[in-house]
Design a protein around this motif. Structure first.
Motif, PDB file in Angstrom:
ATOM      1  N   THR A 193      31.245  -5.722  19.184  1.00 47.36           N
ATOM      2  CA  THR A 193      30.703  -5.677  17.824  1.00 47.36           C
ATOM      3  C   THR A 193      31.737  -5.141  16.854  1.00 47.36           C
ATOM      4  O   THR A 193      31.932  -5.691  15.762  1.00 47.36           O
ATOM      5  N   ARG A 194      32.417  -4.080  17.239  1.00 51.27           N
ATOM      6  CA  ARG A 194      33.457  -3.510  16.362  1.00 51.27           C
ATOM      7  C   ARG A 194      34.601  -4.483  16.157  1.00 51.27           C
ATOM      8  O   ARG A 194      35.125  -4.608  15.041  1.00 51.27           O
ATOM      9  N   GLU A 195      34.998  -5.184  17.220  1.00 57.61           N
ATOM     10  CA  GLU A 195      36.060  -6.177  17.083  1.00 57.61           C
ATOM     11  C   GLU A 195      35.642  -7.287  16.122  1.00 57.61           C
ATOM     12  O   GLU A 195      36.430  -7.730  15.297  1.00 57.61           O
ATOM     13  N   ARG A 196      34.401  -7.729  16.239  1.00 61.73           N
ATOM     14  CA  ARG A 196      33.900  -8.790  15.347  1.00 61.73           C
ATOM     15  C   ARG A 196      33.871  -8.295  13.899  1.00 61.73           C
ATOM     16  O   ARG A 196      34.248  -9.036  12.979  1.00 61.73           O
ATOM     17  N   ALA A 197      33.436  -7.066  13.694  1.00 60.81           N
ATOM     18  CA  ALA A 197      33.410  -6.513  12.334  1.00 60.81           C
ATOM     19  C   ALA A 197      34.827  -6.414  11.771  1.00 60.81           C
ATOM     20  O   ALA A 197      35.051  -6.708  10.592  1.00 60.81           O
ATOM     21  N   GLU A 198      35.788  -6.035  12.611  1.00 64.38           N
ATOM     22  CA  GLU A 198      37.180  -5.978  12.153  1.00 64.38           C
ATOM     23  C   GLU A 198      37.699  -7.376  11.800  1.00 64.38           C
ATOM     24  O   GLU A 198      38.414  -7.534  10.806  1.00 64.38           O
ATOM     25  N   LEU A 201      27.878  -3.468  11.885  1.00 66.91           N
ATOM     26  CA  LEU A 201      28.120  -2.077  12.269  1.00 66.91           C
ATOM     27  C   LEU A 201      26.865  -1.229  12.111  1.00 66.91           C
ATOM     28  O   LEU A 201      26.581  -0.368  12.950  1.00 66.91           O
ATOM     29  N   THR A 232      29.334  -2.582  22.218  1.00 66.23           N
ATOM     30  CA  THR A 232      29.828  -1.843  21.059  1.00 66.23           C
ATOM     31  C   THR A 232      31.256  -2.258  20.728  1.00 66.23           C
ATOM     32  O   THR A 232      31.591  -2.489  19.569  1.00 66.23           O
ATOM     33  N   ARG A 233      32.090  -2.366  21.753  1.00 71.77           N
ATOM     34  CA  ARG A 233      33.483  -2.758  21.538  1.00 71.77           C
ATOM     35  C   ARG A 233      33.564  -4.148  20.919  1.00 71.77           C
ATOM     36  O   ARG A 233      34.302  -4.367  19.953  1.00 71.77           O
ATOM     37  N   GLU A 266      24.546  -1.966  14.995  1.00 67.67           N
ATOM     38  CA  GLU A 266      25.052  -1.339  16.210  1.00 67.67           C
ATOM     39  C   GLU A 266      24.735   0.158  16.209  1.00 67.67           C
ATOM     40  O   GLU A 266      24.303   0.706  17.211  1.00 67.67           O
ATOM     41  N   ALA A 296      30.026  -7.754   7.921  1.00 69.05           N
ATOM     42  CA  ALA A 296      30.678  -6.755   8.767  1.00 69.05           C
ATOM     43  C   ALA A 296      29.923  -5.430   8.708  1.00 69.05           C
ATOM     44  O   ALA A 296      29.682  -4.798   9.749  1.00 69.05           O
ATOM     45  N   ARG A 297      29.531  -5.006   7.515  1.00 64.84           N
ATOM     46  CA  ARG A 297      28.773  -3.755   7.384  1.00 64.84           C
ATOM     47  C   ARG A 297      27.430  -3.835   8.103  1.00 64.84           C
ATOM     48  O   ARG A 297      26.999  -2.888   8.751  1.00 64.84           O
TER      49      ARG A 297
END
Length: 55
Positions: A14-19, A45, A11-12, A48, A41-42
């Motif tokens: 994935t969020r970093e990649r989306a950011e 997320l 999860t961490r 996930e 990015a959407r």
């Protein structure tokens, strides 16, 4: 170096990649490219979130 593959770590990452994709979209000069980066990015997320709801 191998990263632990726990749900929290995935999860961490994935969020970093989306950011990262969001920041790249902010820098993009081509409107179509900017839109594709934001959609990716959407999608990351959303996938996930679906994965967490399925567990």
């Amino acid at each position: 170096m191998d990263l632990p593959d726990t749900p929290l770590e995935r999860t961490r990452r994935t969020r970093e990649r989306a950011e990262e994709l969001g920041r790249a979209a902010d820098r993009a000069t081509d409107p179509e490219h900017r839109q594709r980066l934001r959609e990716k990015a959407r999608r990351l997320l959303a996938e996930e979130l679906e994965g967490r709801e399925g567990n």
